[in-house]
Write a protein that holds these residues in place. Structure first.
Motif, PDB file in Angstrom:
ATOM      1  N   THR A 177      -8.954  10.615  25.644  1.00 38.65           N
ATOM      2  CA  THR A 177      -8.596   9.778  26.656  1.00 38.65           C
ATOM      3  C   THR A 177      -9.376   8.972  27.217  1.00 38.65           C
ATOM      4  OG1 THR A 177      -8.841  11.270  28.510  1.00 38.65           O
ATOM      5  CG2 THR A 177      -7.053  11.702  26.821  1.00 38.65           C
ATOM      6  N   ARG A 178      -9.141   8.252  28.375  1.00 39.33           N
ATOM      7  CA  ARG A 178      -9.987   7.571  28.985  1.00 39.33           C
ATOM      8  C   ARG A 178     -11.310   8.174  29.902  1.00 39.33           C
ATOM      9  NH1 ARG A 178      -5.717   3.374  31.989  1.00 39.33           N
ATOM     10  NH2 ARG A 178      -5.356   1.956  30.445  1.00 39.33           N
ATOM     11  N   HIS A 179     -10.993   9.322  29.887  1.00 39.63           N
ATOM     12  CA  HIS A 179     -11.892  10.178  30.739  1.00 39.63           C
ATOM     13  C   HIS A 179     -12.541  11.134  30.143  1.00 39.63           C
ATOM     14  CE1 HIS A 179      -9.855   8.384  34.195  1.00 39.63           C
ATOM     15  NE2 HIS A 179      -8.891   8.712  34.026  1.00 39.63           N
ATOM     16  N   GLY A 180     -12.351  11.284  28.488  1.00 37.66           N
ATOM     17  CA  GLY A 180     -12.945  12.052  27.639  1.00 37.66           C
ATOM     18  C   GLY A 180     -12.142  12.783  26.808  1.00 37.66           C
ATOM     19  N   ALA A 181     -12.374  13.968  26.323  1.00 34.33           N
ATOM     20  CA  ALA A 181     -12.134  14.558  25.325  1.00 34.33           C
ATOM     21  C   ALA A 181     -11.267  16.111  25.845  1.00 34.33           C
ATOM     22  CB  ALA A 181     -12.892  15.007  24.064  1.00 34.33           C
ATOM     23  N   TYR A 182     -10.532  16.380  25.243  1.00 29.52           N
ATOM     24  CA  TYR A 182      -9.711  17.733  25.481  1.00 29.52           C
ATOM     25  C   TYR A 182     -10.275  18.708  24.340  1.00 29.52           C
ATOM     26  CZ  TYR A 182      -6.356  15.941  29.049  1.00 29.52           C
ATOM     27  OH  TYR A 182      -5.837  15.381  30.233  1.00 29.52           O
ATOM     28  N   THR A 183     -10.602  19.693  24.869  1.00 34.62           N
ATOM     29  CA  THR A 183     -11.241  20.718  23.743  1.00 34.62           C
ATOM     30  C   THR A 183     -10.861  22.098  24.018  1.00 34.62           C
ATOM     31  OG1 THR A 183     -13.122  21.186  25.482  1.00 34.62           O
ATOM     32  CG2 THR A 183     -13.461  19.591  23.613  1.00 34.62           C
ATOM     33  N   THR A 184     -10.604  22.986  22.893  1.00 33.12           N
ATOM     34  CA  THR A 184     -10.427  24.282  23.015  1.00 33.12           C
ATOM     35  C   THR A 184     -11.631  25.316  23.790  1.00 33.12           C
ATOM     36  OG1 THR A 184      -8.823  24.037  21.106  1.00 33.12           O
ATOM     37  CG2 THR A 184      -9.335  26.320  22.007  1.00 33.12           C
ATOM     38  N   ALA A 185     -11.306  25.928  24.770  1.00 33.70           N
ATOM     39  CA  ALA A 185     -12.245  26.858  25.429  1.00 33.70           C
ATOM     40  C   ALA A 185     -12.993  27.982  24.155  1.00 33.70           C
ATOM     41  CB  ALA A 185     -11.584  27.418  26.375  1.00 33.70           C
ATOM     42  N   PRO A 186     -14.036  27.844  24.259  1.00 33.57           N
ATOM     43  CA  PRO A 186     -14.885  28.740  23.302  1.00 33.57           C
ATOM     44  C   PRO A 186     -14.089  30.291  23.291  1.00 33.57           C
ATOM     45  CG  PRO A 186     -16.458  27.630  24.613  1.00 33.57           C
ATOM     46  CD  PRO A 186     -14.941  27.304  25.143  1.00 33.57           C
ATOM     47  N   GLY A 187     -14.094  30.535  22.002  1.00 38.34           N
ATOM     48  CA  GLY A 187     -13.406  32.211  21.969  1.00 38.34           C
ATOM     49  C   GLY A 187     -11.792  31.911  21.811  1.00 38.34           C
ATOM     50  N   THR A 188     -11.153  30.990  22.318  1.00 35.50           N
ATOM     51  CA  THR A 188      -9.658  31.043  22.118  1.00 35.50           C
ATOM     52  C   THR A 188      -8.926  30.089  21.049  1.00 35.50           C
ATOM     53  OG1 THR A 188      -9.593  28.969  23.625  1.00 35.50           O
ATOM     54  CG2 THR A 188     -10.108  31.109  24.776  1.00 35.50           C
ATOM     55  N   ALA A 189     -10.067  29.458  20.127  1.00 37.74           N
ATOM     56  CA  ALA A 189      -9.075  28.784  19.117  1.00 37.74           C
ATOM     57  C   ALA A 189      -8.419  29.519  18.352  1.00 37.74           C
ATOM     58  CB  ALA A 189     -10.230  27.742  18.529  1.00 37.74           C
ATOM     59  N   HIS A 190      -8.884  30.636  18.065  1.00 35.68           N
ATOM     60  CA  HIS A 190      -8.111  31.639  17.073  1.00 35.68           C
ATOM     61  C   HIS A 190      -6.957  32.112  17.313  1.00 35.68           C
ATOM     62  CE1 HIS A 190     -10.462  34.481  19.191  1.00 35.68           C
ATOM     63  NE2 HIS A 190      -9.933  35.521  18.739  1.00 35.68           N
ATOM     64  N   LEU A 191      -6.602  32.293  18.836  1.00 33.36           N
ATOM     65  CA  LEU A 191      -5.670  32.895  19.586  1.00 33.36           C
ATOM     66  C   LEU A 191      -4.284  32.234  19.251  1.00 33.36           C
ATOM     67  CD1 LEU A 191      -7.346  34.012  22.705  1.00 33.36           C
ATOM     68  CD2 LEU A 191      -7.004  35.434  20.625  1.00 33.36           C
ATOM     69  N   ALA A 192      -3.152  32.896  19.409  1.00 31.54           N
ATOM     70  CA  ALA A 192      -1.984  32.629  19.590  1.00 31.54           C
ATOM     71  C   ALA A 192      -1.376  32.299  20.988  1.00 31.54           C
ATOM     72  CB  ALA A 192      -0.787  33.143  18.738  1.00 31.54           C
ATOM     73  N   PRO A 193      -0.560  31.323  21.159  1.00 34.53           N
ATOM     74  CA  PRO A 193      -0.282  31.632  22.576  1.00 34.53           C
ATOM     75  C   PRO A 193       0.294  32.789  23.080  1.00 34.53           C
ATOM     76  CG  PRO A 193       0.489  29.315  21.598  1.00 34.53           C
ATOM     77  CD  PRO A 193      -0.103  30.379  20.419  1.00 34.53           C
ATOM     78  N   ALA A 194       0.088  33.651  24.227  1.00 35.17           N
ATOM     79  CA  ALA A 194       0.543  34.765  24.443  1.00 35.17           C
ATOM     80  C   ALA A 194       1.790  34.711  25.182  1.00 35.17           C
ATOM     81  CB  ALA A 194      -0.475  35.200  25.224  1.00 35.17           C
TER      82      ALA A 194
END
Length: 290
Positions: A177-194
């Protein structure tokens, strides 16, 4: 278009397709975080009697365009080559995604507020997907049960905590976006929404509506609001009219006017449309009682 924009679009599409494979319906977003495609009805000479949510078959209906179909996702991005991000629609099957947006605003501490809510109402946030925003905020991804529709809200849960539910969307990780990038927090990318903790889910749902005499309408009032919130494409006005008629027939029309109006707006109806539909229900039930 600059090379960096082309790269951002390519990456956004790749991330969007990956999300779609996981059952998350997506749309392309511009750098402003708004849907990249404008409404095809914006130049209509006169206001249309009912808001179109994609029934016309064209793109440009915001979150109502969201899809998990790879071919449709590619077509959406092809129609918006300036898109540098993607949005993930909330409230849709199979995940019925709920987004808890811990925003960074002056004089608010949403993380502390959420911890206090958890202590007060005896719930814990399970390990789940966490998306980091360019401003330093966090998006917590949770799933809701299919028979409960969580509405969007801003600050109702606590100052600095916004909720993305039915009719809303979350900016997906990998978006720029205009203000930067959205990233997945370390250690959560492999998780499914709880799954959303039941105690938290109760806080996210519309509260029981109080009668003028001091009691609550309990299931009746909440059920009518939920009925409107659960409306799918092509059902919004019909469901709102039916719910408003039942409310006025049961003598709680005036009490439920504001909750029904909020629910209708959450589904995508304009305030003018929703007010007109509720007024029609009030007139019809009044004639029946006369």
């Amino acid at each position: 278009m600059a090379t960096t924009d082309r790269q951002a679009t390519t990456l956004a599409l790749a991330h969007a397709l990956s999300a779609a494979e996981r059952g998350l319906a997506v749309i392309p977003l511009a750098r402003t975080k708004l849907p990249a495609l404008r409404s095809p009805h914006r130049d209509a000479p006169t206001p249309e009697p009912f808001t179109c949510h994609g029934e016309c078959g064209r793109f440009g209906h915001g979150v109502h365009d969201a899809s998990t179909d790879p071919a449709r996702v590619r077509a959406l991005f092809a129609a918006a080559p300036w898109a540098t991000g993607y949005g993930i629609a909330c409230g849709l099957p199979p995940h019925h995604l709920i987004g808890i947006d811990l925003d960074t605003k002056p004089e608010t501490d949403p993380s502390t507020a959420l911890r206090e809510l958890a202590l007060r109402h005896l719930f814990t946030i399970p390990p789940t997907v966490v998306v980091l925003t360019p401003s330093g905020g966090r998006h917590l991804w949770l799933t809701g049960p299919p028979d409960h529709v969580v509405p969007n809200s801003a600050g109702r849960l606590a100052p600095g905590i916004d909720v993305r539910g039915a009719g809303g969307y979350l900016v997906g990780p990998g978006s720029r976006t205009r203000h930067g990038a959205y990233t997945t927090a370390p250690g959560t990318a492999h998780l499914a929404p709880a799954p959303c903790p039941p105690a938290l889910l109760r806080l996210l749902l519309p509260p029981p509506v109080r009668r003028a005499g001091g009691g609550t309408t309990g299931g009746d009032g909440r059920g009518l609001v939920q009925f409107v919130l659960a409306a799918h494409r092509g059902q919004r006005n019909t469901r709102l009219f039916w719910a408003a008629c039942r409310a006025y027939e049961n003598g709680i029309g005036a009490t439920l006017h504001a909750p029904l109006l909020d629910a209708a707006r959450a589904t995508g109806l304009t305030e003018r449309e929703a007010r007109a539909t509720i007024a029609s229900a009030a007139r019809m039930t009044a004639r029946r009682r006369a």
